[in-house]
Each structure stands twice: as C-alpha cells, then as structure tokens.
Design a protein around this motif. Structure first.
Motif, PDB file in Angstrom:
ATOM      1  N   ALA A  45      -0.754  -0.931   2.028  1.00  0.00           N
ATOM      2  CA  ALA A  45      -2.164  -0.742   1.693  1.00  0.00           C
ATOM      3  C   ALA A  45      -2.626   0.671   2.052  1.00  0.00           C
ATOM      4  CB  ALA A  45      -3.025  -1.789   2.398  1.00  0.00           C
ATOM      5  N   GLY A  46      -2.205   1.161   3.202  1.00  0.00           N
ATOM      6  CA  GLY A  46      -2.587   2.508   3.612  1.00  0.00           C
ATOM      7  C   GLY A  46      -2.020   3.582   2.704  1.00  0.00           C
ATOM      8  N   ALA A  47      -0.760   3.441   2.344  1.00  0.00           N
ATOM      9  CA  ALA A  47      -0.132   4.421   1.442  1.00  0.00           C
ATOM     10  C   ALA A  47      -0.808   4.394   0.074  1.00  0.00           C
ATOM     11  CB  ALA A  47       1.364   4.128   1.314  1.00  0.00           C
ATOM     12  N   ARG A  48      -1.114   3.201  -0.409  1.00  0.00           N
ATOM     13  CA  ARG A  48      -1.819   3.075  -1.684  1.00  0.00           C
ATOM     14  C   ARG A  48      -3.183   3.752  -1.607  1.00  0.00           C
ATOM     15  NH1 ARG A  48      -3.933  -2.346  -1.943  1.00  0.00           N
ATOM     16  NH2 ARG A  48      -5.420  -1.272  -0.617  1.00  0.00           N
ATOM     17  N   GLY A  83      -3.257   7.382  -1.892  1.00  0.00           N
ATOM     18  CA  GLY A  83      -2.896   7.936  -3.197  1.00  0.00           C
ATOM     19  C   GLY A  83      -1.413   8.082  -3.468  1.00  0.00           C
ATOM     20  N   MET A  84      -0.569   7.513  -2.645  1.00  0.00           N
ATOM     21  CA  MET A  84       0.875   7.585  -2.877  1.00  0.00           C
ATOM     22  C   MET A  84       1.207   6.641  -4.031  1.00  0.00           C
ATOM     23  SD  MET A  84       4.099   6.887  -0.328  1.00  0.00           S
ATOM     24  CE  MET A  84       3.610   8.162   0.808  1.00  0.00           C
ATOM     25  N   ARG A  85       1.508   7.208  -5.173  1.00  0.00           N
ATOM     26  CA  ARG A  85       1.689   6.401  -6.391  1.00  0.00           C
ATOM     27  C   ARG A  85       2.915   5.501  -6.354  1.00  0.00           C
ATOM     28  NH1 ARG A  85       0.365  10.057 -11.483  1.00  0.00           N
ATOM     29  NH2 ARG A  85       2.306   9.042 -12.032  1.00  0.00           N
TER      30      ARG A  85
END
Length: 127
Positions: free
Chosen positions: A29-32, A35-37
């Motif tokens: 969730a944090g990576a999403r 903005g980490m596609r």
C-alpha cells in the motif's frame, strides 16, 4: 514437547504468519501510494513471496480497508478476517461494518463465523 511449549511455539508461529502478511500488505500500500507503478510485480516476484501481482494488489487493498477501521484493535482479528470483511465493504455501510468488526474482535469469533455473519447480513452466498 510439553503442551506449554507447544502453545508458546504456536503463538509465535501464528503471530509471525499474520504479522508478515500485514508487513507485506502495508509495504504494498505504501509503495502504491508513493507512485511505484510496478510495486505489485516486484513484491510478488520476491523469492520469499512468489505471489501474483493481483494478490499483492489485493493485500494493499486489505491494508487500506483496515486503516478505515482503526478503532478496531489491530491484533484482535487476523489478516484473513480483514480480508473477508474487505470483500463486503461496498455491501454494508461504515457503521454496520464498524460494529460487526468490533463485535467480532471482542468476542473472538473465527474467520468462518465472521464470513457467515457477513453473508447473512448481505444475503450473499459463500465467497
């Protein structure tokens, strides 16, 4: 092994299993959100994870869902209970879901009991 030793080991194993799932879900969730596609693919391809990108995205969704209900004690319900409840989030309004999760946490219901209650409340068949 004594029964006490067994119960201690069981508690540690269960906590580690659930904790690891939450760590992965929160990381996804944090990576999403950052903005980490390709976050789901990267996590899913890790040798210790080996899950599909759709599963990783689902974990991130479960983490988001849990954060909506922070008043429910986090460790009172296992990941699987939150996962099932998240499937019904559009079928129950927020106060109904809040009350159900708080009751389930307080009464220590099983994941299966929670699923049956959600099915009964929504009129759905088993998911």
């Amino acid at each position: 092994m004594t029964r006490d030793q067994f119960l201690r080991r069981l508690g540690k194993a269960a906590l580690a299993r659930d904790g690891n799932r939450w760590q992965l879900a929160d990381l996804a969730a944090g990576a999403r959100d950052d903005g980490m596609r390709d976050y789901a693919e990267v996590i899913g391809q890790h040798p210790r994870v080996r899950r599909s990108a759709s599963t990783v995205r689902h974990w991130a969704h479960v983490a988001d869902f849990r954060h909506e209900y922070l008043s429910v004690k986090d460790d009172a319900l296992p990941f699987s209970a939150w996962e099932i409840a998240a499937r019904y989030e559009k079928k129950l309004d927020h106060p109904e879901m809040q009350e159900l999760l708080e009751t389930a946490a307080a009464e220590g219901v099983t994941v299966e009991e929670l699923a049956k209650e959600l099915q009964a409340m929504t009129g759905d068949e088993a998911i």
